[in-house]
Design a protein around this motif. Structure first.
Motif, PDB file in Angstrom:
ATOM      1  N   ARG A 288      -5.587  49.881 -44.137  1.00  0.00           N
ATOM      2  CA  ARG A 288      -4.522  49.050 -43.536  1.00  0.00           C
ATOM      3  C   ARG A 288      -4.852  48.159 -42.203  1.00  0.00           C
ATOM      4  NH1 ARG A 288      -0.030  53.497 -43.059  1.00  0.00           N
ATOM      5  NH2 ARG A 288      -1.686  54.746 -43.296  1.00  0.00           N
ATOM      6  N   LEU A 289      -5.690  48.848 -41.660  1.00  0.00           N
ATOM      7  CA  LEU A 289      -6.186  48.222 -40.262  1.00  0.00           C
ATOM      8  C   LEU A 289      -7.264  47.119 -40.302  1.00  0.00           C
ATOM      9  CD1 LEU A 289      -5.836  51.434 -38.119  1.00  0.00           C
ATOM     10  CD2 LEU A 289      -4.630  49.330 -37.718  1.00  0.00           C
ATOM     11  N   VAL A 290      -8.359  47.388 -41.183  1.00  0.00           N
ATOM     12  CA  VAL A 290      -9.473  46.398 -41.206  1.00  0.00           C
ATOM     13  C   VAL A 290      -9.205  45.242 -41.671  1.00  0.00           C
ATOM     14  CG1 VAL A 290     -11.924  46.175 -42.504  1.00  0.00           C
ATOM     15  CG2 VAL A 290     -11.104  48.543 -41.525  1.00  0.00           C
ATOM     16  N   PRO A 291      -8.746  44.817 -42.853  1.00  0.00           N
ATOM     17  CA  PRO A 291      -8.000  45.729 -43.852  1.00  0.00           C
ATOM     18  C   PRO A 291      -9.006  45.673 -44.978  1.00  0.00           C
ATOM     19  CG  PRO A 291      -7.210  43.585 -44.078  1.00  0.00           C
ATOM     20  CD  PRO A 291      -7.792  43.664 -42.951  1.00  0.00           C
ATOM     21  N   LEU A 292      -8.778  46.590 -46.022  1.00  0.00           N
ATOM     22  CA  LEU A 292     -10.009  46.927 -46.909  1.00  0.00           C
ATOM     23  C   LEU A 292      -8.867  47.173 -48.459  1.00  0.00           C
ATOM     24  CD1 LEU A 292     -12.071  49.861 -45.676  1.00  0.00           C
ATOM     25  CD2 LEU A 292     -12.602  47.246 -45.839  1.00  0.00           C
ATOM     26  N   GLY A 293      -9.455  46.787 -49.514  1.00  0.00           N
ATOM     27  CA  GLY A 293      -8.716  46.839 -50.898  1.00  0.00           C
ATOM     28  C   GLY A 293      -8.745  48.251 -51.414  1.00  0.00           C
ATOM     29  N   GLN A 294      -8.178  48.537 -52.389  1.00  0.00           N
ATOM     30  CA  GLN A 294      -8.006  49.825 -52.978  1.00  0.00           C
ATOM     31  C   GLN A 294      -9.324  50.227 -53.468  1.00  0.00           C
ATOM     32  OE1 GLN A 294      -4.932  49.820 -55.884  1.00  0.00           O
ATOM     33  NE2 GLN A 294      -3.341  49.661 -54.169  1.00  0.00           N
ATOM     34  N   THR A 295     -10.131  49.323 -54.054  1.00  0.00           N
ATOM     35  CA  THR A 295     -11.417  49.607 -54.793  1.00  0.00           C
ATOM     36  C   THR A 295     -12.460  50.030 -53.423  1.00  0.00           C
ATOM     37  OG1 THR A 295     -11.133  48.029 -56.386  1.00  0.00           O
ATOM     38  CG2 THR A 295     -13.528  48.774 -56.033  1.00  0.00           C
ATOM     39  N   ASP A 296     -12.506  49.264 -52.394  1.00  0.00           N
ATOM     40  CA  ASP A 296     -12.997  49.663 -51.291  1.00  0.00           C
ATOM     41  C   ASP A 296     -12.844  51.273 -50.655  1.00  0.00           C
ATOM     42  OD1 ASP A 296     -15.373  47.774 -51.032  1.00  0.00           O
ATOM     43  OD2 ASP A 296     -13.680  46.415 -49.938  1.00  0.00           O
ATOM     44  N   SER A 297     -11.581  51.365 -50.803  1.00  0.00           N
ATOM     45  CA  SER A 297     -11.149  52.837 -49.956  1.00  0.00           C
ATOM     46  C   SER A 297     -11.551  53.841 -51.066  1.00  0.00           C
ATOM     47  CB  SER A 297      -9.644  52.540 -50.068  1.00  0.00           C
ATOM     48  OG  SER A 297      -9.165  51.694 -48.996  1.00  0.00           O
ATOM     49  N   GLN A 298     -11.580  53.711 -52.180  1.00  0.00           N
ATOM     50  CA  GLN A 298     -11.974  54.652 -53.345  1.00  0.00           C
ATOM     51  C   GLN A 298     -13.376  54.911 -53.316  1.00  0.00           C
ATOM     52  OE1 GLN A 298      -9.973  56.845 -55.264  1.00  0.00           O
ATOM     53  NE2 GLN A 298      -8.299  55.866 -53.656  1.00  0.00           N
ATOM     54  N   ARG A 299     -14.163  53.759 -52.988  1.00  0.00           N
ATOM     55  CA  ARG A 299     -15.653  53.913 -52.822  1.00  0.00           C
ATOM     56  C   ARG A 299     -15.988  54.805 -51.560  1.00  0.00           C
ATOM     57  NH1 ARG A 299     -16.620  47.669 -54.212  1.00  0.00           N
ATOM     58  NH2 ARG A 299     -16.866  47.777 -56.382  1.00  0.00           N
ATOM     59  N   LEU A 300     -15.154  54.476 -50.615  1.00  0.00           N
ATOM     60  CA  LEU A 300     -15.502  55.402 -49.354  1.00  0.00           C
ATOM     61  C   LEU A 300     -15.173  56.920 -49.530  1.00  0.00           C
ATOM     62  CD1 LEU A 300     -13.657  53.204 -46.433  1.00  0.00           C
ATOM     63  CD2 LEU A 300     -16.049  53.745 -46.605  1.00  0.00           C
ATOM     64  N   LEU A 301     -14.137  57.138 -50.278  1.00  0.00           N
ATOM     65  CA  LEU A 301     -13.899  58.520 -50.636  1.00  0.00           C
ATOM     66  C   LEU A 301     -14.901  59.093 -51.403  1.00  0.00           C
ATOM     67  CD1 LEU A 301     -11.424  60.443 -50.237  1.00  0.00           C
ATOM     68  CD2 LEU A 301     -10.456  60.033 -52.329  1.00  0.00           C
ATOM     69  N   VAL A 302     -15.634  58.264 -52.526  1.00  0.00           N
ATOM     70  CA  VAL A 302     -16.954  58.886 -52.966  1.00  0.00           C
ATOM     71  C   VAL A 302     -17.917  59.062 -52.050  1.00  0.00           C
ATOM     72  CG1 VAL A 302     -18.451  58.051 -54.910  1.00  0.00           C
ATOM     73  CG2 VAL A 302     -16.068  57.695 -55.243  1.00  0.00           C
ATOM     74  N   GLU A 303     -18.245  58.087 -51.394  1.00  0.00           N
ATOM     75  CA  GLU A 303     -19.413  57.891 -50.349  1.00  0.00           C
ATOM     76  C   GLU A 303     -19.261  59.392 -49.415  1.00  0.00           C
ATOM     77  OE1 GLU A 303     -19.421  54.225 -49.055  1.00  0.00           O
ATOM     78  OE2 GLU A 303     -20.166  53.308 -50.643  1.00  0.00           O
ATOM     79  N   LEU A 304     -18.006  59.676 -49.179  1.00  0.00           N
ATOM     80  CA  LEU A 304     -17.809  60.866 -48.264  1.00  0.00           C
ATOM     81  C   LEU A 304     -17.792  62.011 -48.846  1.00  0.00           C
ATOM     82  CD1 LEU A 304     -15.453  58.858 -45.722  1.00  0.00           C
ATOM     83  CD2 LEU A 304     -17.915  59.605 -45.082  1.00  0.00           C
ATOM     84  N   GLU A 305     -17.571  61.996 -50.040  1.00  0.00           N
ATOM     85  CA  GLU A 305     -17.624  63.628 -50.754  1.00  0.00           C
ATOM     86  C   GLU A 305     -18.839  64.391 -50.185  1.00  0.00           C
ATOM     87  OE1 GLU A 305     -18.077  65.333 -55.297  1.00  0.00           O
ATOM     88  OE2 GLU A 305     -17.514  63.244 -54.949  1.00  0.00           O
ATOM     89  N   PRO A 306     -20.077  64.106 -50.175  1.00  0.00           N
ATOM     90  CA  PRO A 306     -20.935  65.125 -49.942  1.00  0.00           C
ATOM     91  C   PRO A 306     -20.968  65.494 -48.307  1.00  0.00           C
ATOM     92  CG  PRO A 306     -22.111  62.836 -50.048  1.00  0.00           C
ATOM     93  CD  PRO A 306     -20.512  62.848 -50.797  1.00  0.00           C
ATOM     94  N   VAL A 307     -20.339  64.650 -47.567  1.00  0.00           N
ATOM     95  CA  VAL A 307     -19.892  64.783 -46.120  1.00  0.00           C
ATOM     96  C   VAL A 307     -18.722  65.839 -45.866  1.00  0.00           C
ATOM     97  CG1 VAL A 307     -19.608  64.030 -43.633  1.00  0.00           C
ATOM     98  CG2 VAL A 307     -20.972  62.733 -45.467  1.00  0.00           C
ATOM     99  N   VAL A 308     -17.887  65.740 -46.768  1.00  0.00           N
ATOM    100  CA  VAL A 308     -16.599  66.604 -46.823  1.00  0.00           C
ATOM    101  C   VAL A 308     -17.032  68.104 -47.326  1.00  0.00           C
ATOM    102  CG1 VAL A 308     -14.514  67.033 -47.874  1.00  0.00           C
ATOM    103  CG2 VAL A 308     -15.031  64.591 -47.241  1.00  0.00           C
ATOM    104  N   SER A 309     -17.779  68.073 -48.451  1.00  0.00           N
ATOM    105  CA  SER A 309     -18.366  69.433 -48.720  1.00  0.00           C
ATOM    106  C   SER A 309     -19.477  70.103 -47.858  1.00  0.00           C
ATOM    107  CB  SER A 309     -19.052  68.997 -50.130  1.00  0.00           C
ATOM    108  OG  SER A 309     -19.511  70.134 -50.772  1.00  0.00           O
ATOM    109  N   ALA A 310     -20.050  69.311 -47.071  1.00  0.00           N
ATOM    110  CA  ALA A 310     -21.056  70.014 -46.347  1.00  0.00           C
ATOM    111  C   ALA A 310     -20.196  70.388 -45.160  1.00  0.00           C
ATOM    112  CB  ALA A 310     -22.143  68.787 -45.998  1.00  0.00           C
ATOM    113  N   THR A 311     -19.516  69.834 -44.657  1.00  0.00           N
ATOM    114  CA  THR A 311     -18.411  69.950 -43.478  1.00  0.00           C
ATOM    115  C   THR A 311     -17.501  71.322 -43.807  1.00  0.00           C
ATOM    116  OG1 THR A 311     -18.282  67.793 -42.571  1.00  0.00           O
ATOM    117  CG2 THR A 311     -16.813  69.222 -41.827  1.00  0.00           C
ATOM    118  N   ALA A 312     -17.143  71.557 -45.043  1.00  0.00           N
ATOM    119  CA  ALA A 312     -16.416  72.673 -45.500  1.00  0.00           C
ATOM    120  C   ALA A 312     -17.239  73.687 -45.347  1.00  0.00           C
ATOM    121  CB  ALA A 312     -15.615  72.322 -46.700  1.00  0.00           C
TER     122      ALA A 312
END
Length: 244
Positions: free
Chosen positions: A185-209
């Motif tokens: 909402r702030l940058v802003p970004l589209g919905q597709t870019d937001s989902q790509r970010l979630l995909v790219e951060l998946e390994p970071v989330v998993s490793a942090t957990a």
């Protein structure tokens, strides 16, 4: 061999026991964006970072969030959740009270403290109203300070015997999803870019957990100084969409 339409499905084919299915259902509910804890109102300092020019596109937002996850609030909150869950599940009231107090004091700014305590309070209130559990009332009474969000999730999940590992993973997924939503909402970004970010951060989330589950309270610490400054400076920002 093909199954007949009226043939009962065995546990090996469904993959989930009744208790596992119940835990999954509750985690999906508690940590869904629709669970009304007011997460959409907070940006964890991302709003100031966008105004300051630290975050300008999807790439810079990904780098910022990866740092917050692995070396900042994400890891620390994951540790607090895990330690809360273990203390509550084992009946160690002394440790539970200590973890709750430390987590409340660990917020790096006034706005960050407001964010995590407001969400923690809302999470507890809604869980008690809709998912009543007698053990939860006793656990809450042990914590004599304002209950922050990760501690609240740890208390509720322990009271309902929800397994710790999936709870930590689901919690960090919910946190990063909210951060991405704020950034979009702030940058802003589209919905597709937001989902790509979630995909790219998946390994970071998993490793942090995984790190949070293995860590002790001695492993707490943050190296995201710019994010901490962003949270502090947001308070004096001239125009704001978010509360933090």
């Amino acid at each position: 061999m093909l199954m007949k339409a009226n043939e009962p499905v065995g546990s090996g084919q469904t993959g989930l026991s009744d208790s596992e299915a119940a835990s999954l259902y509750r985690l999906m509910t508690w940590l869904s964006p629709s669970f009304p804890v007011g997460a959409f109102s907070y940006s964890s300092g991302i709003e100031w970072a966008v105004e300051a020019g630290d975050i300008v596109d999807a790439t810079s937002l990904r780098h910022w969030l990866a740092s917050m996850l692995a070396d900042g609030a994400g890891l620390c909150d994951g540790i607090f959740l895990a330690q809360t869950h273990r203390a509550a599940s084992s009946g160690d009231d002394v440790l539970l009270a200590e973890v709750a107090e430390l987590a409340s004091a660990f917020a790096t700014s006034r706005e960050r403290h407001l964010e995590t305590t407001a969400q923690g309070r809302a999470f507890i209130e809604i869980a008690r109203a809709a998912w009543n559990s007698p053990p939860l009332d006793r656990l809450i009474a042990v914590c004599e300070v304002a209950i922050v969000y990760p501690v609240a999730v740890g208390l509720v999940s322990a009271a309902h015997a929800t397994p710790l590992a999936p709870t930590v993973h689901a919690f960090l997924h919910a946190v990063v999803s909210n951060w991405i939503s704020a950034g979009a909402r702030l940058v802003p970004l589209g919905q597709t870019d937001s989902q790509r970010l979630l995909v790219e951060l998946e390994p970071v989330v998993s490793a942090t957990a995984t790190r949070a589950l293995k860590a002790s309270l001695d492993d707490l610490g943050s190296a995201t100084f710019r994010a901490d400054l962003a949270s502090m400076r947001h308070e004096a920002q001239y125009t704001r969409l978010f509360r933090s």
